[in-house]
Design an enzyme around this catalytic site. Sequence first.
Site, PDB file in Angstrom:
ATOM      1  N   ASP A 235       0.978  -1.181  -0.012  1.00  0.00           N
ATOM      2  CA  ASP A 235      -0.207  -0.083  -0.045  1.00  0.00           C
ATOM      3  C   ASP A 235       0.834   1.294   0.135  1.00  0.00           C
ATOM      4  O   ASP A 235       2.128   1.264   0.492  1.00  0.00           O
ATOM      5  CB  ASP A 235      -0.871  -0.054   1.168  1.00  0.00           C
ATOM      6  CG  ASP A 235      -0.288  -0.174   2.564  1.00  0.00           C
ATOM      7  OD1 ASP A 235       0.768  -0.697   2.725  1.00  0.00           O
ATOM      8  OD2 ASP A 235      -0.734   0.669   3.508  1.00  0.00           O
TER       9      ASP A 235
ATOM     10  N   GLU B 187       0.404  -1.192   5.784  1.00  0.00           N
ATOM     11  CA  GLU B 187       1.548  -0.626   6.567  1.00  0.00           C
ATOM     12  C   GLU B 187       1.479   0.817   6.965  1.00  0.00           C
ATOM     13  O   GLU B 187       1.662   1.280   7.969  1.00  0.00           O
ATOM     14  CB  GLU B 187       2.932  -1.130   5.950  1.00  0.00           C
ATOM     15  CG  GLU B 187       4.013  -0.767   6.830  1.00  0.00           C
ATOM     16  CD  GLU B 187       4.538   0.522   6.897  1.00  0.00           C
ATOM     17  OE1 GLU B 187       5.389   1.026   7.713  1.00  0.00           O
ATOM     18  OE2 GLU B 187       4.091   1.401   5.776  1.00  0.00           O
TER      19      GLU B 187
END
Length: 382
Positions: free
Chosen positions: A77, A137
């Site tokens: 991400d 994350e």
Amino acid sequence: MDMNHYTRLLSQLVNIDCGTQTPQGVATVASRLCALWQEAGWFTRTVELDDACGPGLLVTNRHEAAHYDVLLIGHMDTVFPPGTVAQRPMSEDETRIYGPGVSDMKAGLLNIFFALNNLTKTDNERLSIAVAMNPDEEVGSPWSQQWLSELASRARVVLVCEAARADGSLVKARKGVATWEIHFSGVAAHAGNEPEKGRSAITALAHTVLAVNQLASPDAGTTVNVGIISGGDAPNIVAAHASATVDIRFWENSDYERVKEALFTLCSKPGYNGVALSAHCLAHKPAMTPGKATGALMHHIEQAGERCGVPITWQAVGGGSDANLTAALGIPTVDGLGPVGGGFHSPDEYLEKASVAPRIALLGEIISRLPCSEDIVENTNN
């Protein structure tokens, strides 16, 4: 190293809107990586974590393994909203590549792929290897934390392949990071006709923000930042609700406990004008502090750097990563093993082209020289 091939693969990962809140984009990244690893002959498994995020991806060189000699971690991400790729797709000049997430951390994911596929057949058969790529994350890994922790508990060492610092340094320590949300519940009233009947959640928020700011401890390196506020329904209504999101960074886990307890104490009492407060933690990663076992891993990496001609220097940094999670479990963990980059989380994010091949070689050298569990048992018995 065919840099043109590397760049083509990198563009396929960077030119996807895959912010944490864009699960379909993260899923597309996972799908492309999955196909890449499968084509190279590795075992892959997509891991569904939560409807709020994209999937995780696990890659191993053995179909089933009770332990791993090394676990490599990276995230799929980014922090960027939908539409970012259309505004500024991946581009390059003579020395750098630019784009959303190019260093944080699409290049790191790609370096893992190349480093592991450059291992000799002997090393691939000797070592039990796992790669975990998570989808969340950038918001603190709330959905993947348990998954990563379980994998790390079965690993001897963890290598996190976030980008190396702009000066090439690796990361030996990271601040812990926590995100808290404070809610304010007031009483609505007409702001012109009878404001005295209301209790403004926004006014209580303003008073509380000043108190929260005082929880920071600059001498200890503990920062407390109210980064998002919201509330109210209309200018002519005394606000019945408001919220504030707080970022906390700390070198010492004990100081985080101090801040946490102070937040609970602050919110256990009515706020300004009797407004009710409540606080809850959205995400938490403990501080990454190197112990003796991590020191041995650092020495191993320094020796690998000497063999590869890559100078190894170390930094302690304020940003958190998944290395915080695995280090807190007592697993030797080092971070910053991706290529060199900078400008993270900004339109100026970049990757240094010249660092790609040396950092792939370094990562491969680190892994190839790791002892496997059987070697350790044999040395212990001798």
